[in-house]
Scaffold this motif. Sequence first.
Motif, PDB file in Angstrom:
ATOM      1  N   PHE A   1       0.806  -1.321   0.001  1.00 16.54           N
ATOM      2  CA  PHE A   1      -0.018  -0.131  -0.120  1.00 16.54           C
ATOM      3  C   PHE A   1       0.925   1.481   0.085  1.00 16.54           C
ATOM      4  O   PHE A   1       0.542   2.335  -0.477  1.00 16.54           O
ATOM      5  N   GLY A   2       2.038   1.295   0.870  1.00 19.07           N
ATOM      6  CA  GLY A   2       2.923   2.077   0.729  1.00 19.07           C
ATOM      7  C   GLY A   2       3.529   2.717  -0.781  1.00 19.07           C
ATOM      8  O   GLY A   2       3.401   3.880  -1.240  1.00 19.07           O
ATOM      9  N   MET A   3       3.804   1.574  -1.345  1.00 20.73           N
ATOM     10  CA  MET A   3       4.343   1.674  -2.924  1.00 20.73           C
ATOM     11  C   MET A   3       3.174   2.240  -3.782  1.00 20.73           C
ATOM     12  O   MET A   3       3.392   3.062  -4.422  1.00 20.73           O
ATOM     13  N   HIS A   4       1.814   1.696  -3.577  1.00 25.34           N
ATOM     14  CA  HIS A   4       0.825   2.015  -4.387  1.00 25.34           C
ATOM     15  C   HIS A   4       0.530   3.715  -4.294  1.00 25.34           C
ATOM     16  O   HIS A   4       0.325   4.426  -5.159  1.00 25.34           O
ATOM     17  N   ASN A   5       0.722   4.063  -2.878  1.00 30.82           N
ATOM     18  CA  ASN A   5       0.195   5.366  -2.738  1.00 30.82           C
ATOM     19  C   ASN A   5       1.362   6.536  -3.158  1.00 30.82           C
ATOM     20  O   ASN A   5       1.132   7.689  -3.493  1.00 30.82           O
ATOM     21  N   LEU A   6       2.480   6.161  -2.740  1.00 32.27           N
ATOM     22  CA  LEU A   6       3.801   6.936  -3.221  1.00 32.27           C
ATOM     23  C   LEU A   6       3.797   6.851  -4.650  1.00 32.27           C
ATOM     24  O   LEU A   6       4.164   7.983  -5.102  1.00 32.27           O
ATOM     25  N   LEU A   7       3.564   5.801  -5.394  1.00 32.36           N
ATOM     26  CA  LEU A   7       3.332   5.963  -6.910  1.00 32.36           C
ATOM     27  C   LEU A   7       2.193   6.764  -7.343  1.00 32.36           C
ATOM     28  O   LEU A   7       2.647   7.423  -8.438  1.00 32.36           O
TER      29      LEU A   7
ATOM     30  N   MET B   1       1.367  11.828 -10.289  1.00 38.33           N
ATOM     31  CA  MET B   1       0.899  13.133 -10.323  1.00 38.33           C
ATOM     32  C   MET B   1       1.930  14.275 -10.573  1.00 38.33           C
ATOM     33  O   MET B   1       1.670  15.211 -11.341  1.00 38.33           O
ATOM     34  N   GLU B   2       2.984  14.057  -9.903  1.00 33.55           N
ATOM     35  CA  GLU B   2       4.007  15.082  -9.985  1.00 33.55           C
ATOM     36  C   GLU B   2       4.797  15.082 -11.380  1.00 33.55           C
ATOM     37  O   GLU B   2       5.026  16.363 -11.968  1.00 33.55           O
ATOM     38  N   ILE B   3       5.129  13.943 -11.792  1.00 38.37           N
ATOM     39  CA  ILE B   3       5.805  13.945 -13.157  1.00 38.37           C
ATOM     40  C   ILE B   3       4.709  14.382 -14.452  1.00 38.37           C
ATOM     41  O   ILE B   3       5.039  14.998 -15.113  1.00 38.37           O
ATOM     42  N   THR B   4       3.371  14.000 -14.270  1.00 36.67           N
ATOM     43  CA  THR B   4       2.657  14.483 -15.262  1.00 36.67           C
ATOM     44  C   THR B   4       1.935  15.737 -14.883  1.00 36.67           C
ATOM     45  O   THR B   4       0.965  16.219 -15.509  1.00 36.67           O
ATOM     46  N   GLU B   5       2.487  16.607 -13.738  1.00 29.49           N
ATOM     47  CA  GLU B   5       2.080  17.877 -13.335  1.00 29.49           C
ATOM     48  C   GLU B   5       0.610  17.906 -13.241  1.00 29.49           C
ATOM     49  O   GLU B   5      -0.114  18.888 -13.710  1.00 29.49           O
ATOM     50  N   LYS B   6       0.090  16.935 -12.368  1.00 23.38           N
ATOM     51  CA  LYS B   6      -1.212  17.052 -12.036  1.00 23.38           C
ATOM     52  C   LYS B   6      -2.205  16.807 -13.070  1.00 23.38           C
ATOM     53  O   LYS B   6      -3.407  17.353 -13.233  1.00 23.38           O
ATOM     54  N   LYS B   7      -1.840  16.142 -14.353  1.00 27.35           N
ATOM     55  CA  LYS B   7      -2.632  15.944 -15.346  1.00 27.35           C
ATOM     56  C   LYS B   7      -2.841  14.407 -15.330  1.00 27.35           C
ATOM     57  O   LYS B   7      -2.195  13.548 -14.660  1.00 27.35           O
ATOM     58  N   PHE B   8      -3.981  13.953 -16.017  1.00 29.52           N
ATOM     59  CA  PHE B   8      -4.411  12.772 -16.506  1.00 29.52           C
ATOM     60  C   PHE B   8      -4.577  11.865 -15.183  1.00 29.52           C
ATOM     61  O   PHE B   8      -4.105  10.607 -15.177  1.00 29.52           O
ATOM     62  N   GLY B   9      -5.143  12.394 -14.171  1.00 34.00           N
ATOM     63  CA  GLY B   9      -5.488  11.681 -12.910  1.00 34.00           C
ATOM     64  C   GLY B   9      -6.368  10.547 -13.304  1.00 34.00           C
ATOM     65  O   GLY B   9      -6.360   9.437 -12.541  1.00 34.00           O
ATOM     66  N   VAL B  10      -7.229  10.609 -14.213  1.00 29.80           N
ATOM     67  CA  VAL B  10      -8.112   9.626 -14.596  1.00 29.80           C
ATOM     68  C   VAL B  10      -7.098   8.230 -14.807  1.00 29.80           C
ATOM     69  O   VAL B  10      -7.859   7.076 -14.711  1.00 29.80           O
ATOM     70  N   MET B  11      -6.011   8.251 -15.419  1.00 26.61           N
ATOM     71  CA  MET B  11      -5.276   7.060 -15.762  1.00 26.61           C
ATOM     72  C   MET B  11      -4.697   6.251 -14.702  1.00 26.61           C
ATOM     73  O   MET B  11      -4.321   5.129 -14.656  1.00 26.61           O
ATOM     74  N   LEU B  12      -4.687   7.076 -13.469  1.00 19.34           N
ATOM     75  CA  LEU B  12      -4.527   6.124 -12.225  1.00 19.34           C
ATOM     76  C   LEU B  12      -5.525   4.911 -12.166  1.00 19.34           C
ATOM     77  O   LEU B  12      -5.346   3.810 -11.876  1.00 19.34           O
ATOM     78  N   GLY B  13      -6.904   5.363 -12.234  1.00 18.56           N
ATOM     79  CA  GLY B  13      -7.849   4.522 -12.183  1.00 18.56           C
ATOM     80  C   GLY B  13      -7.904   3.283 -13.213  1.00 18.56           C
ATOM     81  O   GLY B  13      -8.109   2.350 -13.023  1.00 18.56           O
TER      82      GLY B  13
ATOM     83  N   SER C   1     -13.534   4.775  -8.576  1.00 20.99           N
ATOM     84  CA  SER C   1     -12.480   4.709  -8.770  1.00 20.99           C
ATOM     85  C   SER C   1     -11.945   6.135  -9.683  1.00 20.99           C
ATOM     86  O   SER C   1     -11.184   6.987  -9.367  1.00 20.99           O
ATOM     87  N   ALA C   2     -12.638   6.394 -10.646  1.00 19.56           N
ATOM     88  CA  ALA C   2     -12.446   7.561 -11.526  1.00 19.56           C
ATOM     89  C   ALA C   2     -12.676   8.852 -10.791  1.00 19.56           C
ATOM     90  O   ALA C   2     -11.448   9.805 -10.913  1.00 19.56           O
ATOM     91  N   LEU C   3     -13.615   9.200 -10.419  1.00 15.98           N
ATOM     92  CA  LEU C   3     -13.772  10.433  -9.519  1.00 15.98           C
ATOM     93  C   LEU C   3     -12.813  10.617  -8.483  1.00 15.98           C
ATOM     94  O   LEU C   3     -12.266  11.721  -8.492  1.00 15.98           O
ATOM     95  N   SER C   4     -12.381   9.663  -7.869  1.00 13.31           N
ATOM     96  CA  SER C   4     -11.218   9.726  -6.742  1.00 13.31           C
ATOM     97  C   SER C   4      -9.918  10.225  -7.512  1.00 13.31           C
ATOM     98  O   SER C   4      -9.157  10.746  -6.885  1.00 13.31           O
ATOM     99  N   ASN C   5      -9.615   9.570  -8.392  1.00 17.04           N
ATOM    100  CA  ASN C   5      -8.392   9.935  -9.003  1.00 17.04           C
ATOM    101  C   ASN C   5      -8.234  11.168 -10.050  1.00 17.04           C
ATOM    102  O   ASN C   5      -7.222  11.847  -9.934  1.00 17.04           O
ATOM    103  N   ILE C   6      -9.372  11.423 -10.434  1.00 21.29           N
ATOM    104  CA  ILE C   6      -9.497  12.769 -11.148  1.00 21.29           C
ATOM    105  C   ILE C   6      -9.350  13.950 -10.326  1.00 21.29           C
ATOM    106  O   ILE C   6      -8.843  14.890 -10.557  1.00 21.29           O
ATOM    107  N   SER C   7      -9.781  13.686  -8.962  1.00 24.81           N
ATOM    108  CA  SER C   7      -9.702  14.867  -7.913  1.00 24.81           C
ATOM    109  C   SER C   7      -8.266  15.224  -7.539  1.00 24.81           C
ATOM    110  O   SER C   7      -7.969  16.332  -7.039  1.00 24.81           O
ATOM    111  N   LEU C   8      -7.438  14.239  -7.841  1.00 18.17           N
ATOM    112  CA  LEU C   8      -5.826  14.733  -7.704  1.00 18.17           C
ATOM    113  C   LEU C   8      -5.395  15.713  -8.667  1.00 18.17           C
ATOM    114  O   LEU C   8      -4.518  16.296  -8.366  1.00 18.17           O
ATOM    115  N   ASN C   9      -6.220  15.841  -9.882  1.00 11.94           N
ATOM    116  CA  ASN C   9      -6.076  17.172 -10.477  1.00 11.94           C
ATOM    117  C   ASN C   9      -6.012  18.603  -9.775  1.00 11.94           C
ATOM    118  O   ASN C   9      -5.854  19.599 -10.176  1.00 11.94           O
TER     119      ASN C   9
END
Length: 380
Positions: free
Chosen positions: A44-50, A55-67, A109-117
């Motif tokens: 879970f630590g690896m999952h969350n840190l990844l 999100m940092e590498i993609t400059e807070k774009k494409f959050g939906v792709m995490l889902g 899944s999608a809404l949660s990850n898109i929120s990271l934008n």
Amino acid sequence: MTSSPPNAQDEKQKNGTAPSLNSFENLPSNLQFIVLVLGVFLFFGMHNLLQEAIMEITEKKFGVMLGYTEVLGVVIFSYLERTFVAKERGHVAPMSYYPLLTACLLGSSALSNISLNYINFPTKVVFRSSKLIPTMIMASFMHKKVFSSVEYLCASCICLGLVLFAAADWELAPSFHPIGLVLVTLSVFSDAILPNAQERLFGMGASRLEVILFTNIFALICYTVSTLLSGDLIGVMNLVASDRRLAMYYLIYITVAYFAISIHMLVVKRFGGVAAVLVATARKGMTLILSFLLFPKGFSWYYPIGATLVLGGLLAASLHKMNKHGSTAAAPERGTLKAHPSDLENPNPTKIMKNDDLGISSNDASIAKHEKLTSLYFQM
């Protein structure tokens, strides 16, 4: 062709246990618990840190792709487990019952990850931990259920913690936007509906792996179509092609979520719901600490105070609920689900310390049922 009776099939599966699993079972109970807890924290630590690194590498774009990649990983590994370990084929539940389940999974899944934008990762973790609130709201309005004063106190602590965390993010996060809070809140409501939708399929005799696989297949199809239309899939593929580090992060990310969920389920099965809740709460606390240490961001005392209120309220509510279940364990449970043969590892009912062969005490049986119902998409 004559089919094997269920008990013979279960015995065959039991005797076919891999040597590595037998070796693990021969370890002392305390050592098993330590190994599993370390596995939960690691994966879970690896999952969350990844998630945060991507999100940092993609400059807070494409959050939906995490889902998208999470669902892709679950499809791959649940197919492999179902085909080569559980030896399951076909399906029990009608395909027409899956659209609602798929919609809930996509919403969660999608809404949660898109929120990271729009919000920080710690804020998402804290809000995702607040499923108690929509669950109480829906139960109050839909089923006229009355909760105890302890549950209302826990819910109030969680609400106050969420307000403090959101206030700190609003003040300190440069990319903060209120729409992020709306998205993650909607994802929590979808996640609260998900177990009820799953229970209908389990009641038909569908196995856990069947429900996981087919729901995620449909979700993957929806994800692929929507991300192709939005340009997110092509955009991430172009980034991955030009950045080896990002490609490696996504490759690891696809695998770790499924292993994290599987190890968590082992904690529930072997050591019960109380241990699982304690481990999950500690894991979320670790996630928040590592996020601030490894990905520096503005600090406010509202963050630790809010996190303590949310996680503390969540822990207290969970323990209170399990204590109530324990006091009524002797009463027969209404609406008992039918078990699929592949979900039963040992048909022997004479082992006093094992309830439905989940390796847990009778006090925690309802918690294990809940874990089965929520294993489709775990709160990361």
